[in-house]
Design an enzyme around this catalytic site. Structure first.
Site, PDB file in Angstrom:
ATOM      1  N   GLU A 286      -2.773   1.401   2.780  1.00  0.00           N
ATOM      2  CA  GLU A 286      -1.413   0.994   3.148  1.00  0.00           C
ATOM      3  C   GLU A 286      -1.528  -0.207   4.060  1.00  0.00           C
ATOM      4  OE1 GLU A 286       1.308   2.211   1.665  1.00  0.00           O
ATOM      5  OE2 GLU A 286      -0.302   3.086   0.488  1.00  0.00           O
ATOM      6  N   CYS A 320       4.862  -2.068  10.580  1.00  0.00           N
ATOM      7  CA  CYS A 320       4.725  -2.659   9.248  1.00  0.00           C
ATOM      8  C   CYS A 320       6.098  -2.821   8.619  1.00  0.00           C
ATOM      9  CB  CYS A 320       3.828  -1.796   8.388  1.00  0.00           C
ATOM     10  SG  CYS A 320       4.338  -0.087   8.379  1.00  0.00           S
TER      11      CYS A 320
HETATM   12  P1  NAP Z   1      -6.412  -3.960  11.105  1.00  0.00           P
HETATM   13  O1  NAP Z   1      -6.877  -5.013  12.006  1.00  0.00           O
HETATM   14  O2  NAP Z   1      -6.561  -4.159   9.632  1.00  0.00           O
HETATM   15  O3  NAP Z   1      -7.158  -2.632  11.553  1.00  0.00           O
HETATM   16  C1  NAP Z   1      -6.911  -1.385  10.946  1.00  0.00           C
HETATM   17  C2  NAP Z   1      -8.136  -0.528  11.060  1.00  0.00           C
HETATM   18  O4  NAP Z   1      -9.186  -1.102  10.268  1.00  0.00           O
HETATM   19  C3  NAP Z   1      -8.684  -0.437  12.481  1.00  0.00           C
HETATM   20  O5  NAP Z   1      -9.155   0.870  12.690  1.00  0.00           O
HETATM   21  C4  NAP Z   1      -9.821  -1.431  12.439  1.00  0.00           C
HETATM   22  O6  NAP Z   1     -10.812  -1.174  13.394  1.00  0.00           O
HETATM   23  C5  NAP Z   1     -10.357  -1.206  11.056  1.00  0.00           C
HETATM   24  N1  NAP Z   1     -11.218  -2.265  10.553  1.00  0.00           N
HETATM   25  C6  NAP Z   1     -11.297  -3.564  10.932  1.00  0.00           C
HETATM   26  N2  NAP Z   1     -12.231  -4.203  10.205  1.00  0.00           N
HETATM   27  C7  NAP Z   1     -12.757  -3.304   9.347  1.00  0.00           C
HETATM   28  C8  NAP Z   1     -13.753  -3.364   8.328  1.00  0.00           C
HETATM   29  N3  NAP Z   1     -14.427  -4.481   8.004  1.00  0.00           N
HETATM   30  N4  NAP Z   1     -14.035  -2.223   7.654  1.00  0.00           N
HETATM   31  C9  NAP Z   1     -13.391  -1.088   7.918  1.00  0.00           C
HETATM   32  N5  NAP Z   1     -12.450  -0.977   8.871  1.00  0.00           N
HETATM   33  C10 NAP Z   1     -12.121  -2.069   9.569  1.00  0.00           C
HETATM   34  O7  NAP Z   1      -4.872  -3.612  11.345  1.00  0.00           O
HETATM   35  P2  NAP Z   1      -4.186  -3.302  12.748  1.00  0.00           P
HETATM   36  O8  NAP Z   1      -4.044  -4.567  13.487  1.00  0.00           O
HETATM   37  O9  NAP Z   1      -4.817  -2.145  13.400  1.00  0.00           O
HETATM   38  O10 NAP Z   1      -2.764  -2.792  12.284  1.00  0.00           O
HETATM   39  C11 NAP Z   1      -1.719  -3.635  11.974  1.00  0.00           C
HETATM   40  C12 NAP Z   1      -1.589  -3.797  10.472  1.00  0.00           C
HETATM   41  O11 NAP Z   1      -1.385  -2.526   9.878  1.00  0.00           O
HETATM   42  C13 NAP Z   1      -0.391  -4.623  10.087  1.00  0.00           C
HETATM   43  O12 NAP Z   1      -0.748  -5.464   9.028  1.00  0.00           O
HETATM   44  C14 NAP Z   1       0.613  -3.568   9.630  1.00  0.00           C
HETATM   45  O13 NAP Z   1       1.587  -4.045   8.741  1.00  0.00           O
HETATM   46  C15 NAP Z   1      -0.279  -2.566   8.995  1.00  0.00           C
HETATM   47  N6  NAP Z   1       0.341  -1.248   8.913  1.00  0.00           N
HETATM   48  C16 NAP Z   1       0.742  -0.791   7.693  1.00  0.00           C
HETATM   49  C17 NAP Z   1       1.362   0.432   7.579  1.00  0.00           C
HETATM   50  C18 NAP Z   1       1.823   0.939   6.243  1.00  0.00           C
HETATM   51  O14 NAP Z   1       2.154   2.110   6.151  1.00  0.00           O
HETATM   52  N7  NAP Z   1       1.854   0.116   5.214  1.00  0.00           N
HETATM   53  C19 NAP Z   1       1.560   1.205   8.721  1.00  0.00           C
HETATM   54  C20 NAP Z   1       1.132   0.715   9.964  1.00  0.00           C
HETATM   55  C21 NAP Z   1       0.512  -0.511  10.039  1.00  0.00           C
HETATM   56  P3  NAP Z   1     -10.870  -2.023  14.770  1.00  0.00           P
HETATM   57  O15 NAP Z   1      -9.677  -1.612  15.533  1.00  0.00           O
HETATM   58  O16 NAP Z   1     -12.148  -1.574  15.375  1.00  0.00           O
HETATM   59  O17 NAP Z   1     -10.859  -3.467  14.374  1.00  0.00           O
END
Ligand code: NAP
Ligand code: MG
Length: 515
Positions: A286, A320
């Site tokens: 997601e 999001c």
């Molecule tokens: P993110 O930077 O993509 O991080 C999400 C998770 O992925 C974190 O636990 C992060 O760990 C981890 N991660 C980072 N690099 C990775 C890799 N190479 N391999 C595996 N995992 C990795 O997103 P965010 O800033 O936390 O969240 C915001 C985003 O989430 C926005 O784009 C928002 O729209 C989206 N979101 C979507 C929904 C939905 O239901 N569609 C709901 C909520 C949020 P680290 O923290 O250690 O980097």
């Protein structure tokens, strides 16, 4: 008899007794700040040399907790333990697994304000936003427990004489759960407990900015008696252990919620077969959003302005589902814009420990600089009407920002900013508004504010988003009521909190016996 699922009610903080109870919870949490949190693998607590400090985004000098960080060797250990625990956990009957979720939900309900207070401190959520996050976490457990109860019943296959046929939904294996920081309790709990109630075991890598809330939730799972090794807690940087976890041959599925770019990377890595891997990995991803509210010329203009402001600036736009594009019919454009600006100028930003502030900081330095950069881009691409600068205080505060007269293809109309920034764009007519709404690569949420039945019906089929709302804000999905997930670059449309979600963590097996 199972009690019917009902959403957890939100707390009314205008009642003095609730306000007092929340202040007490904040005081309790304040007295526990700065403690150390370990990895938990197979029930064993493991300290590492490398630690990360989680800080309060409202007050950068306040340390929420100090958290041990997994390296690849510990990630390996977690996957091995999850794989061996799977052999016993998969044999626990579905309804028995569901009872762990009901128990955990009951414990969280008793500690509701305490968890919300952690959300205020670690994620910078206002009291109301934190309360909604905790309520949603409770809802997910109550809801997925019931879904597992249903999945455990006998399924209505077509019966033929002389043969006994039965269909079972069996678990997949070891899942890697990677949640985001913006719903650090609700989404993390939903993703984790859906996977385990379906019979899988989990390696949980919390988001790096909000690991303490996840560590506190591990306490609840332990209190609820969830066996050691069913959920293994491995905080660590996504860039350091993320690829390793995803690529591991024992990983059976990955449940990810986060940004588009990380989701796409995981998709690519998960698709590649590794030596010793016996399956194609399943990915539930997601991802981001770039969500629009369309305002028609025949509509309640006050409702439109209120919906835009609430959707754009609640939790400082870090949802999001947040509205970052207001697409307004030319006949009412000036009126709606002016009213939104008026409402926005009244919003207050500051340390949300104090309930008088409408909204708090953005999550960290990286988000802060990125959003301020987008605000500079916005000043080139549109007319700044409100905000446009940092707020005051020792946190990552940014004033709610409104840009007017932005081109539908401008960067601030296309790229996810994930902060308190909304761009206004003028539409010639309703069809033009729909065309603009569908012109991003995302497809998560959207709203239409209109009294025109034909327009609403047209949007119902043509506005291409996973969660479409009419005459209300585009945020605030409720478990069971609004199953949630998006199209296109917003991800795999898993519909979390809906009746199909648990199926994603199972595979169906049919047994046919000739009688
Ligand atoms: P993110 O930077 O993509 O991080 C999400 C998770 O992925 C974190 O636990 C992060 O760990 C981890 N991660 C980072 N690099 C990775 C890799 N190479 N391999 C595996 N995992 C990795 O997103 P965010 O800033 O936390 O969240 C915001 C985003 O989430 C926005 O784009 C928002 O729209 C989206 N979101 C979507 C929904 C939905 O239901 N569609 C709901 C909520 C949020 P680290 O923290 O250690 O980097
Ligand atoms: Mg933090």
């Amino acid at each position: 008899m199972q009690i019917e699922f009902k959403n957890e009610p939100f707390t009314n903080f205008s009642l003095p007794e609730n306000k007092k109870a929340f202040q007490e919870a904040l005081a309790k949490v304040e007295s526990e700040l700065g403690r150390e949190y370990d990895l938990i693998i197979g029930g064993e607590r493991i300290k590492t040399e490398k630690k990360s400090r989680s800080i309060n985004p409202s007050n950068k000098d306040q340390v929420i907790g100090i958290v041990s960080q997994a390296d690849q060797a510990l990630a390996e250990k977690a996957i091995q333990v999850a794989a061996s625990t799977f052999e016993s956990w998969k044999a626990v009957p579905g309804p028995a697994r569901a009872r762990y979720l009901y128990k955990a939900a009951a414990i969280l309900r008793r500690r509701k304000h305490e968890f919300s207070a952690w959300l205020v401190k670690e994620a910078g959520k206002s009291w109301a936003e934190a309360d909604a996050d905790t309520a949603e976490a409770i809802d997910f457990m109550e809801y997925y427990g019931r879904q597992m109860d249903k999945l455990s019943e006998r399924h209505p296959l077509t019966r033929i004489p002389g043969e006994d046929n039965e269909l079972y939904y069996i678990p997949l294996g070891v899942g890697i759960v990677i949640p985001p920081w913006n719903f650090p309790l609700a989404i993390m709990v939903g993703m984790t407990t859906a996977a385990i109630v379906a019979g899988n075991t989990v390696v949980l890598k919390p988001a790096s900015t909000t690991p303490v809330i996840a560590a506190k939730f591990m306490e609840i799972l332990e209190d609820a008696g969830v066996p050691a090794g069913v959920v293994n807690f491995v905080p660590g940087s996504g860039s350091e252990i993320g690829d390793f976890l995803v690529e591991h041959p024992l990983t059976r599925f990955i449940s990810f919620t986060g940004s588009r770019d990380v989701g796409l990377r995981i998709n690519e890595l998960a698709a590649k077969h590794r030596p010793g891997q016996k399956w194609m990995k399943r990915l539930v991803a997601e991802m981001g959003g770039k969500d629009s509210i369309i305002v028609d010329n025949d509509c309640d203009l006050e409702l439109a302005a209120q919906a835009i402001v609430a959707s754009a600036f609640g939790f400082s736009g870090q949802k999001c589902s947040a509205c970052s594009r207001a697409i307004v019919h030319q006949d009412v454009y000036e009126q709606v814009l002016n009213r939104v600006v008026e409402l926005t100028q009244k919003l207050t930003v500051g340390d949300v420990t104090n309930p008088d502030f409408y909204t708090g900081p953005v999550i960290d330095e990286k988000a802060y600089s990125k959003i301020l950069e987008y605000i500079e881009i916005g000043k080139q691409e549109g007319k700044l009407m409100a905000g446009g600068e940092k707020g005051e205080g020792n946190g990552f505060f940014i004033k709610p920002t409104v840009f007017a007269d932005v081109d539908p293809n401008a960067r601030i109309m296309q790229e996810e900013i994930f902060g308190p920034v909304v761009a206004f764009c003028k539409a010639r007519d309703f069809d033009h508004a729909l065309e603009i709404a569908n012109n991003t690569e995302y497809g998560l949420t959207g709203s239409v504010i209109s009294r025109n039945r034909a327009h609403l019906e047209k949007a119902r089929t043509e506005f291409h988003v996973g969660n479409l709302y009419f005459n209300r804000k585009c945020t605030g999905a409720l478990v069971g009521v609004h199953p949630f997930g998006g199209f296109n670059m917003s991800g795999t449309d898993s519909k979390a909190g809906g009746p199909d979600y648990l199926l994603l963590f199972t595979q169906a097996k049919v047994v046919s016996e000739l009688l």
